[in-house]
Enzyme design. Structure first.
Site, PDB file in Angstrom:
ATOM      1  N   CYS A   2       0.868  -1.163  -0.147  1.00  0.00           N
ATOM      2  CA  CYS A   2      -0.046  -0.223   0.170  1.00  0.00           C
ATOM      3  C   CYS A   2       0.863   1.389   0.051  1.00  0.00           C
ATOM      4  O   CYS A   2       1.954   1.271   0.576  1.00  0.00           O
ATOM      5  CB  CYS A   2      -0.776   0.106   1.260  1.00  0.00           C
ATOM      6  SG  CYS A   2      -1.803  -1.574   1.417  1.00  0.00           S
ATOM      7  N   ARG A  27       5.134  -0.342  -6.260  1.00  0.00           N
ATOM      8  CA  ARG A  27       5.197  -1.093  -4.819  1.00  0.00           C
ATOM      9  C   ARG A  27       4.126  -2.357  -4.897  1.00  0.00           C
ATOM     10  O   ARG A  27       4.245  -3.225  -4.089  1.00  0.00           O
ATOM     11  CB  ARG A  27       4.632  -0.231  -3.763  1.00  0.00           C
ATOM     12  CG  ARG A  27       5.687   0.865  -3.537  1.00  0.00           C
ATOM     13  CD  ARG A  27       5.348   1.935  -2.620  1.00  0.00           C
ATOM     14  NE  ARG A  27       4.834   1.320  -1.204  1.00  0.00           N
ATOM     15  CZ  ARG A  27       5.746   1.336  -0.338  1.00  0.00           C
ATOM     16  NH1 ARG A  27       6.932   1.954  -0.459  1.00  0.00           N
ATOM     17  NH2 ARG A  27       5.486   0.663   0.761  1.00  0.00           N
ATOM     18  N   TRP A  76      -3.175  -2.678  -1.516  1.00  0.00           N
ATOM     19  CA  TRP A  76      -2.686  -4.202  -1.654  1.00  0.00           C
ATOM     20  C   TRP A  76      -3.498  -4.944  -0.799  1.00  0.00           C
ATOM     21  O   TRP A  76      -3.092  -5.040   0.323  1.00  0.00           O
ATOM     22  CB  TRP A  76      -1.225  -4.339  -1.460  1.00  0.00           C
ATOM     23  CG  TRP A  76      -0.897  -5.603  -2.041  1.00  0.00           C
ATOM     24  CD1 TRP A  76      -0.163  -5.802  -3.228  1.00  0.00           C
ATOM     25  CD2 TRP A  76      -0.383  -6.860  -1.374  1.00  0.00           C
ATOM     26  NE1 TRP A  76       0.219  -7.106  -3.528  1.00  0.00           N
ATOM     27  CE2 TRP A  76       0.164  -7.785  -2.233  1.00  0.00           C
ATOM     28  CE3 TRP A  76      -0.722  -7.192  -0.065  1.00  0.00           C
ATOM     29  CZ2 TRP A  76       0.559  -8.792  -1.680  1.00  0.00           C
ATOM     30  CZ3 TRP A  76      -0.227  -8.384   0.242  1.00  0.00           C
ATOM     31  CH2 TRP A  76       0.440  -9.367  -0.495  1.00  0.00           C
ATOM     32  N   ASN A 102      -2.102   2.431   5.786  1.00  0.00           N
ATOM     33  CA  ASN A 102      -0.967   1.352   5.638  1.00  0.00           C
ATOM     34  C   ASN A 102      -0.903   0.574   6.853  1.00  0.00           C
ATOM     35  O   ASN A 102      -0.702   0.935   7.897  1.00  0.00           O
ATOM     36  CB  ASN A 102       0.272   1.823   5.139  1.00  0.00           C
ATOM     37  CG  ASN A 102       0.286   2.416   3.731  1.00  0.00           C
ATOM     38  OD1 ASN A 102      -0.639   2.340   3.246  1.00  0.00           O
ATOM     39  ND2 ASN A 102       1.361   2.973   3.189  1.00  0.00           N
ATOM     40  N   GLY A 103      -0.882  -0.767   6.844  1.00  0.00           N
ATOM     41  CA  GLY A 103      -0.391  -1.626   7.990  1.00  0.00           C
ATOM     42  C   GLY A 103      -1.772  -2.462   8.286  1.00  0.00           C
ATOM     43  O   GLY A 103      -2.823  -2.770   7.362  1.00  0.00           O
ATOM     44  N   GLU A 484      19.485 -16.951  -6.042  1.00  0.00           N
ATOM     45  CA  GLU A 484      19.089 -15.650  -6.308  1.00  0.00           C
ATOM     46  C   GLU A 484      18.528 -15.826  -7.910  1.00  0.00           C
ATOM     47  O   GLU A 484      17.531 -15.155  -8.250  1.00  0.00           O
ATOM     48  CB  GLU A 484      19.919 -14.545  -6.267  1.00  0.00           C
ATOM     49  CG  GLU A 484      19.781 -13.170  -6.640  1.00  0.00           C
ATOM     50  CD  GLU A 484      18.325 -12.398  -6.316  1.00  0.00           C
ATOM     51  OE1 GLU A 484      17.871 -12.891  -5.364  1.00  0.00           O
ATOM     52  OE2 GLU A 484      18.078 -11.477  -6.913  1.00  0.00           O
ATOM     53  N   LYS A 488      14.863 -15.052  -9.267  1.00  0.00           N
ATOM     54  CA  LYS A 488      14.390 -13.978 -10.457  1.00  0.00           C
ATOM     55  C   LYS A 488      13.553 -14.552 -11.347  1.00  0.00           C
ATOM     56  O   LYS A 488      12.833 -13.710 -11.653  1.00  0.00           O
ATOM     57  CB  LYS A 488      16.032 -13.329 -11.049  1.00  0.00           C
ATOM     58  CG  LYS A 488      16.877 -12.429 -10.203  1.00  0.00           C
ATOM     59  CD  LYS A 488      16.158 -11.247 -10.416  1.00  0.00           C
ATOM     60  CE  LYS A 488      15.073 -11.245  -9.074  1.00  0.00           C
ATOM     61  NZ  LYS A 488      15.523 -10.574  -7.763  1.00  0.00           N
ATOM     62  N   GLU A 491      10.118 -15.217 -10.299  1.00  0.00           N
ATOM     63  CA  GLU A 491       9.426 -14.004  -9.865  1.00  0.00           C
ATOM     64  C   GLU A 491       8.585 -13.368 -11.031  1.00  0.00           C
ATOM     65  O   GLU A 491       7.477 -12.954 -11.125  1.00  0.00           O
ATOM     66  CB  GLU A 491      10.240 -12.925  -9.302  1.00  0.00           C
ATOM     67  CG  GLU A 491      10.429 -13.122  -7.722  1.00  0.00           C
ATOM     68  CD  GLU A 491      11.513 -12.123  -7.374  1.00  0.00           C
ATOM     69  OE1 GLU A 491      11.208 -11.237  -6.453  1.00  0.00           O
ATOM     70  OE2 GLU A 491      12.548 -11.910  -7.911  1.00  0.00           O
ATOM     71  N   HIS A 507      21.008 -37.291  -4.297  1.00  0.00           N
ATOM     72  CA  HIS A 507      20.050 -37.567  -3.271  1.00  0.00           C
ATOM     73  C   HIS A 507      18.758 -37.310  -3.598  1.00  0.00           C
ATOM     74  O   HIS A 507      17.947 -37.034  -2.638  1.00  0.00           O
ATOM     75  CB  HIS A 507      20.457 -36.831  -2.152  1.00  0.00           C
ATOM     76  CG  HIS A 507      21.949 -37.267  -1.603  1.00  0.00           C
ATOM     77  ND1 HIS A 507      22.428 -38.437  -1.228  1.00  0.00           N
ATOM     78  CD2 HIS A 507      23.087 -36.496  -1.947  1.00  0.00           C
ATOM     79  CE1 HIS A 507      23.709 -38.182  -0.905  1.00  0.00           C
ATOM     80  NE2 HIS A 507      24.017 -37.218  -1.195  1.00  0.00           N
ATOM     81  N   LYS A 607       6.890  -4.680  -3.874  1.00  0.00           N
ATOM     82  CA  LYS A 607       8.051  -4.440  -3.648  1.00  0.00           C
ATOM     83  C   LYS A 607       8.529  -4.259  -1.959  1.00  0.00           C
ATOM     84  O   LYS A 607       9.431  -4.712  -1.839  1.00  0.00           O
ATOM     85  CB  LYS A 607       8.345  -2.971  -4.160  1.00  0.00           C
ATOM     86  CG  LYS A 607       9.754  -2.288  -4.117  1.00  0.00           C
ATOM     87  CD  LYS A 607      10.560  -3.070  -5.012  1.00  0.00           C
ATOM     88  CE  LYS A 607      12.198  -2.657  -4.961  1.00  0.00           C
ATOM     89  NZ  LYS A 607      12.914  -3.563  -5.697  1.00  0.00           N
TER      90      LYS A 607
HETATM   91  C1  G6P Z   1      10.010  -8.396  -1.628  1.00  0.00           C
HETATM   92  C2  G6P Z   1      10.741  -7.944  -3.021  1.00  0.00           C
HETATM   93  C3  G6P Z   1      12.124  -8.850  -3.212  1.00  0.00           C
HETATM   94  C4  G6P Z   1      13.073  -8.310  -1.891  1.00  0.00           C
HETATM   95  C5  G6P Z   1      12.307  -8.712  -0.475  1.00  0.00           C
HETATM   96  C6  G6P Z   1      13.110  -8.189   0.535  1.00  0.00           C
HETATM   97  O1  G6P Z   1       9.744  -9.817  -2.032  1.00  0.00           O
HETATM   98  O2  G6P Z   1       9.799  -8.412  -4.072  1.00  0.00           O
HETATM   99  O3  G6P Z   1      12.789  -8.223  -4.168  1.00  0.00           O
HETATM  100  O4  G6P Z   1      14.063  -9.166  -2.014  1.00  0.00           O
HETATM  101  O5  G6P Z   1      10.802  -8.222  -0.650  1.00  0.00           O
HETATM  102  O6  G6P Z   1      12.707  -6.969   0.609  1.00  0.00           O
HETATM  103  P1  G6P Z   1      13.772  -5.873   1.497  1.00  0.00           P
HETATM  104  O7  G6P Z   1      13.426  -4.532   0.887  1.00  0.00           O
HETATM  105  O8  G6P Z   1      13.785  -6.211   2.796  1.00  0.00           O
HETATM  106  O9  G6P Z   1      15.318  -6.102   0.874  1.00  0.00           O
END
Ligand code: G6P
Length: 612
Positions: A2, A27, A76, A102-103, A484, A488, A491, A507, A607
């Protein structure tokens, strides 16, 4: 997640609010709304499910809604499905108070039942509407909006950033925060609130960060801030260094692509100012040699890609410091009764500095007496402010949901801190220290070198984009980097993908390999290259198609076995993931592009994850 923006001043509020919400679209959200007050039309509320454009169309780009005081929100969904009614702002029953939030309000059901017994009826399923109704209830009781806000804050439990306007207060905007970020912006033509600085950067770079428990009253000429006892406070102002173009696409097709290309510069900005006369100087952090000597255990806590940056750093730090390092998902750490005492160093890694689980884990570490150090990208963010020390990554604003430069700068920052601590402890030889430091300084150039010839990665993405399932395999640092790379890909392209430690293939995992399965084999870690090759042979024998990522030095060898090879420049073995990750990011990007995915705003993802 949000987003909140609010304005009170000498200009029409609606266009400012819509523009601010647009800047926060990255976001992630599913509905949006604004409430604007004018002397003639009173409180006008417009909300719409879906993209912000729907709200812009509904209000004719804000021109249908007049007034110089307003609040806006991108939602959101958490409580109640995404629809027009559940969208914010929420309005109290008599229509006089509008609120964005927000929250999460944890005790909202109990309050809702209490208000319902008193005859209040509710329009939405949200926890936020309950706060708007409770506010009206207290306002009717005490007759002062500020007092009513104070009473509400004492009654509710959970996390919040609020923006509130009321018909009876035509020139005031009220804001409050607890565990959810809120920024005050001091402008020339009025004042602002925002949950994210990108929402107001076009209007002002002069800001102050609200702290938990604070309440602010904004008018066009002033911002007064109070603590929870209503004692006035002096706020320290901060100046936002980056300008508005940093948060714009500037002709690139996607923010993610722009941010991948910005990595050399972001890494340079993170590293260079901290190296003077051949030594690492971390003015920002206050760890002494004496403290370092007593460190018995190190935790790295984080979520998502930040967790994977920690996973790389674990290998690096254990090599350099010869101390145990454990990487724990923040969401697990907070409930695991972790073994933390004053000799435990806890590193919280977070690009946004607002991830709720990381924040909660950091607080738990502090409560147990651990020493905390945050690696954050957003200046003044909650995690940065609560940790004992903070080392900022200077990546600039990251807009694409899937991180790239955020992750790379986290790796660079963690390499710096690791080497710095190793030096304090004397656990690294002078030669190795110099060698790593030299390589750290040329990392940006080497990244750039690869980025100038990434077409082969684009080509391989066009060959392999229609696989349903892709496996990443690697050992040691390559395994951590593969985690990672795989994240990627899933995602942004929605392809099922997993990363495995190659040694685990036998295994169980190898049973998943069948003719045509795509395996991305990572062989950039020099000391284990031969073993990486054996694993390539192993999966090839089961019919896998292998796309290998290695270094220029090993390209030829790898080409003898793998179906396709991508090579990156060589660096010190501990820094190699900083280069190896770049083709993995680009591979994910181009695969997603081929599949027509919404790269910057992947489905269901946000985000900055500010709920549990
Ligand atoms: C979300 C984002 C990721 C990020 C993660 C942790 O899932 O989509 O890209 O790595 O949060 O976020 P931070 O801001 O704590 O690095």
């Amino acid at each position: 997640m949000c987003g909140i923006v609010g304005f009170v001043g000498r200009e029409e509020a609606a266009p400012i609010l819509l523009e601010g919400l647009r800047q926060m679209e990255y976001r992630g959200y599913d509905s949006a709304g604004i409430a604007v007050r004018s002397p003639e039309k009173g409180l006008q509320v417009k909300k719409s499910k879906g993209r912000l454009q729907a709200l812009a169309d509904l209000t004719h780009n804000g021109t249908d809604v007049s007034g110089c005081l307003g609040i806006g929100h991108t939602r959101w969904a958490t409580h109640g499905e995404p629809n027009d009614i559940n969208a914010h702002p929420h309005v109290s029953e008599n229509g006089a108070i509008a609120l964005v939030h927000n929250g999460i309000i944890e005790n909202y059901l109990e309050i809702k039942e209490q208000l319902a017994r008193q005859g209040v009826s509710f329009a939405s399923d949200t926890d936020t509407e309950v706060v708007a109704q409770l506010l009206e209830f207290h306002y009717n009781e005490c007759g002062s909006m500020l007092e009513a806000v104070g009473r509400v804050l004492r009654r509710i439990e959970g996390s919040y950033a609020f923006g509130i306007i009321c018909s009876d207060y035509p020139n005031a905007l009220i804001a409050a925060r607890k565990d959810s970020p809120l920024i005050l912006g001091y402008g020339e033509n009025g004042n602002f609130i925002a949950s994210d600085v990108t929402a107001i950067i076009k209007h002002t770079r002069d800001v102050a960060y609200m702290n938990d428990g604070e309440i602010a009253v904004l008018t066009e000429n002033s911002i007064d801030v109070f603590d929870s006892e209503m004692t006035p406070l002096e706020k320290e102002h901060s100046f936002i260094e980056w300008d508005v173009t940093a948060a714009e696409k500037c002709g690139y097709p996607h923010f993610m692509f722009k941010e991948i290309l910005e990595q050399p510069e972001a890494v340079r900005k993170t590293i260079s100012p901290r190296i003077r006369d051949g030594r690492i100087v971390l003015d920002d952090i206050s760890l002494t040699a004496e403290y370092a000597e007593n460190i018995s255990h190190i935790y790295m806590i984080a979520c998502g890609s930040a967790f994977y940056a920690g996973s790389v750093a674990k290998y690096v730090w254990e090599q350099l410091l010869r101390r145990p390092v454990e990487v724990v998902l923040a969401s697990e750490f907070r409930y695991s009764d972790p073994l933390v005492d004053e000799n435990t160093l806890v590193i919280a890694i977070s690009q946004s500095g607002e991830t709720l689980d990381t924040m909660a884990a950091l607080r738990e570490a502090k409560r147990l007496g651990g020493r905390t150090l945050a690696v954050c990208n957003v200046v003044g963010s909650s995690i940065a402010r609560e940790a004992d020390d903070v080392l900022y990554t200077w990546a600039g604003p990251e807009i694409a949901v899937a991180t790239s430069k955020g992750y790379s700068t986290q790796l660079a920052a963690l390499d710096l801190i690791g080497l710095y601590l190793a030096d304090l402890l004397g656990s690294v030889s002078r030669e190795e220290y110099d060698e790593i430091l030299t390589e750290l300084q040329v990392l940006p150039e080497k990244m750039q070198q690869y980025l100038e010839h990434y077409e082969e990665t684009q080509y391989y993405a066009s060959l392999y984009f229609n696989h349903d399932s892709i496996f990443f395999i690697g050992r040691n640092l390559d395994f951590a980097m593969g985690l990672e790379g795989s994240l990627k890909l899933k995602e942004i392209s929605y392809i099922h993908s997993e990363a495995y430690a190659s040694g685990e293939l036998k295994h169980g995992t190898i049973s998943l390999i069948e003719p045509g399965t795509l395996v991305v084999a990572l062989g950039t870690h020099g000391p284990l290259f031969d073993k990486a090759m054996s694993n390539v042979v192993e999966v090839k024998a089961r019919g896998a198609t292998v796309l290998a990522v290695t270094t220029e030095g090993f390209r030829e060898k790898m080409e003898k076995t793998a179906d396709a090879v991508i090579a990156v420049p060589e660096t010190h073995r501990l820094l190699q993931p900083s280069l190896g990750i770049v083709p993995l990011q680009l591979f994910a990007y181009y695969v997603a592009l081929q599949r027509g995915c919404d790269i910057d705003k992947p489905r269901n993802l946000a985000k900055s994850v500010t709920v549990e």
